[in-house]
Scaffold this active site. Structure first.
Site, PDB file in Angstrom:
ATOM      1  N   ALA A 192      -3.664  -8.293 -10.659  1.00 47.98           N
ATOM      2  CA  ALA A 192      -4.596  -7.459  -9.896  1.00 47.98           C
ATOM      3  C   ALA A 192      -5.820  -8.256  -9.454  1.00 47.98           C
ATOM      4  CB  ALA A 192      -5.005  -6.254 -10.742  1.00 47.98           C
ATOM      5  N   THR A 232      -6.626  -8.286  -5.611  1.00 47.80           N
ATOM      6  CA  THR A 232      -7.111  -7.717  -4.342  1.00 47.80           C
ATOM      7  C   THR A 232      -7.924  -6.431  -4.542  1.00 47.80           C
ATOM      8  OG1 THR A 232      -5.160  -8.620  -3.276  1.00 47.80           O
ATOM      9  CG2 THR A 232      -6.331  -6.902  -2.065  1.00 47.80           C
ATOM     10  N   GLU A 233      -8.975  -6.293  -3.737  1.00 48.16           N
ATOM     11  CA  GLU A 233      -9.782  -5.064  -3.716  1.00 48.16           C
ATOM     12  C   GLU A 233      -9.885  -4.601  -2.265  1.00 48.16           C
ATOM     13  OE1 GLU A 233     -13.520  -5.639  -5.690  1.00 48.16           O
ATOM     14  OE2 GLU A 233     -12.550  -6.256  -7.564  1.00 48.16           O
ATOM     15  N   PHE A 281      -3.624  -2.338  -3.476  1.00 47.33           N
ATOM     16  CA  PHE A 281      -2.373  -3.035  -3.110  1.00 47.33           C
ATOM     17  C   PHE A 281      -1.752  -3.750  -4.316  1.00 47.33           C
ATOM     18  CE2 PHE A 281      -4.178  -3.846   1.454  1.00 47.33           C
ATOM     19  CZ  PHE A 281      -3.832  -2.558   1.833  1.00 47.33           C
ATOM     20  N   ASP A 315      -0.439 -21.102  -7.326  1.00 50.17           N
ATOM     21  CA  ASP A 315       0.308 -22.349  -7.069  1.00 50.17           C
ATOM     22  C   ASP A 315       1.749 -22.241  -7.580  1.00 50.17           C
ATOM     23  OD1 ASP A 315      -1.733 -23.695  -5.847  1.00 50.17           O
ATOM     24  OD2 ASP A 315      -2.263 -24.932  -7.587  1.00 50.17           O
ATOM     25  N   GLY A 353      22.719  -3.428  19.378  1.00 50.99           N
ATOM     26  CA  GLY A 353      22.251  -2.083  19.035  1.00 50.99           C
ATOM     27  C   GLY A 353      22.530  -1.734  17.580  1.00 50.99           C
ATOM     28  N   GLU A 362       0.390 -12.514  -1.513  1.00 54.60           N
ATOM     29  CA  GLU A 362       0.111 -13.773  -2.243  1.00 54.60           C
ATOM     30  C   GLU A 362      -0.547 -14.813  -1.334  1.00 54.60           C
ATOM     31  OE1 GLU A 362       2.464 -15.156  -5.397  1.00 54.60           O
ATOM     32  OE2 GLU A 362       3.265 -13.180  -5.824  1.00 54.60           O
TER      33      GLU A 362
END
Ligand SMILES: Cc1cc2nc3c(=O)[nH]c(=O)nc-3n(C[C@H](O)[C@H](O)[C@H](O)COP(=O)(O)OP(=O)(O)OC[C@H]3O[C@@H](n4cnc5c(N)ncnc54)[C@H](O)[C@@H]3O)c2cc1C
Length: 393
Positions: free
Chosen positions: A124, A126-127, A156, A240, A343, A366
């Site tokens: 965790a 991301t904000e 997220f 990494d 199609g 990421e």
């Protein structure tokens, strides 16, 4: 088949995953996409076959840690179902902080539960206001006696609501930028921890992506990973090693779409012959296969490097390259596969429609692919390479 750097034992694991993918996961993939429900049955299948174990040392209940093998497993699963591949990728993403920065006691506390798959993990960072610019995060942690008190929220987060352990990054010093960030393990039953909205999305629909909140969330003092202020460095060392896992997801999607389009092109006839014999289609198929093979070479090389203990500049650059290349070709190749089916490629009866939607996120999470390009260029600029024509006028 092309040469690969796998040992006989690793090939056996790959073949097992290939069989499970074909027989057990492929028949579920369309349903997982349609229902958008987290596939606990797939997690159970992974537990039964010890697939989580490939990411952990034997002393923590794993079968011997190997990044190369982890990437191969993610690739194989993602050929038929990118949501299933992501379960392995995020278990690794969420465990790496503990593996890289955890004390022996912390490793003994959490890794065995993650190695068996009893617990799922999450990462965790991301904000709402900080994605690419992670140092701009607002979540805080302050020490009070034997506890850390967390406040704020994340957005997220993959595995929100299904994970038991979240590696969370928060500011312990708000005056500092990235040097004020620390890393913590927050267990899902911690007081003050809450899961918010789960986002509806374009692809990888069976994977949960959601908000998590900390409202005076109390965790034991010894849930801090590494030292105070080391969180940003830990987050980058994790990426990494985890970014190539997203490359593996992209590569799996690209190869799965190539295989499907090839089969279709051999059987669909126009103007009196299989479309695979029309040169424009044959050329497209050749480009798709070549891109997959090139991506695999880069990805497996990074896997080997990590397994050899590489760290620092060379790893940062190659890892970003593997993520960038394999996910850019995922988007290109899945789009080409839809085109080859005409199609029929656009309707959900065929998996390439889902694969193209699933591929898009691999270029975003990421670290977006623009950010990967910045990382690669930054490492190139540090290299101070000799220019062969220097001095020639
Ligand atoms: C399905 C899903 C799952 C996710 N899972 C996780 C998770 O498990 N854990 C987690 O922490 N996060 C997760 N994320 C978050 C993801 O990593 C971020 O969305 C991503 O890093 C981009 O951040 P952002 O959305 O804030 O975009 P922004 O940072 O706002 O970027 C917007 C655009 O600007 C570009 N941009 C930004 N800065 C620059 C720059 N300096 N130069 C050039 N271009 C730039 C970006 O590339 C992008 O195109 C997930 C996101 C999704 C959608």
């Amino acid at each position: 088949m092309p040469a690969d750097p796998l040992t006989d034992e690793q090939r056996e694991i790959r073949d097992l995953v290939r069989t499970l993918s074909r027989e057990r996961i492929a028949p579920r993939a369309a349903e997982i996409d349609k229902s958008a429900e987290f596939p606990w049955d797939v997690v159970e299948l992974f537990r039964e076959n010890d697939l989580f174990g490939i990411m952990y040392d034997e002393e923590y209940g794993g079968i011997g840690e190997s990044s190369l093998m982890t990437f191969v497993v993610i690739e194989e699963l993602s050929k038929v179902c990118a949501t299933s591949g992501l379960i392995i990728a995020v278990q690794e993403l969420g465990s790496l902080g503990i593996k890289l920065a955890g004390t022996d006691e912390q490793k003994r506390r959490w890794l065995p539960k993650l190695a068996s798959g009893e617990w799922l993990a999450a990462y965790a960072l991301t904000e709402p206001g900080s994605g690419s610019d992670s140092a701009a995060m607002l979540s805080t942690a302050r020490r009070e006696g034997d506890e850390w008190i967390l406040n704020g929220g994340k957005r997220f987060i993959t595995n929100a609501g299904v994970a038991s352990a979240y590696v969370v990054f928060a500011k312990t010093d708000q005056q500092e930028g990235h040097k004020g960030i620390s890393a913590f393990v927050v267990e899902a039953d911690s007081p003050g921890f809450k899961v918010g909205r789960i986002e509806p999305k374009m692809g990888i629909k069976g994977s949960t992506t959601g908000e998590i909140f900390f409202d005076d969330c109390r965790i034991p003092a010894d849930n801090l990973l590494g030292e105070e202020g080391e969180g940003f460095a830990i987050a980058m060392r994790i990426l990494d090693r985890s970014r190539p896992g997203i490359g593996a997801q992209g590569l799996g999607l690209a190869q799965g779409a190539t295989d499907y389009a090839l089969d279709y092109a051999k059987n669909r006839e126009t103007m009196g012959k299989p479309i695979a014999e029309h040169q424009l289609i044959a050329g497209t198929l050749a480009d798709m296969e070549t891109k997959c093979e090139a991506g695999r070479g880069l990805l497996y090389r990074v896997g080997q490097l990590i397994d050899e203990g590489a760290d620092g500049q060379e790893l940062t650059k190659l890892s970003a390259m593997a993520k960038l290349y394999c996910t850019d070709i995922a988007m290109e190749v899945t789009t080409d596969a839809v085109q080859i089916l005409g199609g029929y490629g656009y309707i959900s009866e065929h998996p390439v429609e889902r694969m193209m939607r699933d591929a898009k996120i691999t270029q975003i999470y990421e670290g977006t692919n623009q950010i990967q390009r910045l990382v690669i260029a930054r490492e190139m600029l540090k290299e101070n390479r000799a220019f062969l024509l220097a001095g020639v006028s």
